[in-house]
Design a protein around this motif. Structure first.
Motif: not given
Length: 182
Positions: A140-144
């Motif tokens: 859900s948070d690919p950047v992190s």
């Protein structure tokens, strides 16, 4: 005890503490990583490391312990290698006090360089992930996730760089002792 017997004992002590120090560093490092991206652990590292026992580590309150265990497991092995290289290089010092002091300094320098390399990796990962078109499924948070992945890679490279700088530190200190004008 004279220098002949003390240096091997100091070497053994330095070889024993290197994996412990590295493991504790890894446990703390993965606390930062977990803070940035719990998904990196819950959806990638926990299944990889804990497998069928993963349910125990995903219970509320156990996640950070699991992350610390993974960090310790991954880093103590690196500490063995770094300890061997840095402690054996420290054996070049004629004085056992210099051997001990300068080897501990190289351990500290290696951790500092690995830490700042990891932070650089984290920032690089955050700033470069918008260019990456594919991410692992279900994240859900690919950047992190990608930032933590980059952080880990940079930390290992920093450990290697720190080890090389540690070897140079030993050489510098030995040369300085032999020729104080340097």
């Amino acid at each position: 005890m004279d220098n002949y017997y003390m240096k091997p004992l100091i070497l053994m002590f330095l070889l024993m503490i290197a994996p412990l120090v590295a493991g504790l560093y890894g446990a703390m490092h993965d606390q930062i990583s977990y803070t940035v991206s719990p998904e990196f652990f819950l959806k990638f590292r926990f299944p990889q490391v804990f497998g069928a026992d993963m349910a125990n580590w995903t219970k509320p309150g156990n996640e950070r312990i699991g992350a610390a265990i993974i960090g310790f497991q991954n880093s103590w092995k690196v500490g063995v290698l770094l300890g061997i290289i840095l402690a054996l290089t420290g054996f070049m010092h004629k004085d056992q006090k210099d051997m001990f002091k300068h080897t501990l300094q190289t351990y500290f320098v290696t951790m500092i360089i690995a830490f700042f390399s990891g932070l650089t990796g984290l920032l690089t990962g955050i700033n470069s992930t918008h260019h990456i078109s594919s991410f692992p499924e279900g994240i859900s948070d690919p950047v992190s996730f990608k930032a933590v992945e980059t952080m880990h890679n940079f930390s290992y490279m920093g450990g290697i760089a720190g080890m090389l700088i540690g070897v140079l530190w030993h050489l510098y200190k030995k040369r300085k002792k032999e020729n104080p004008m340097v």
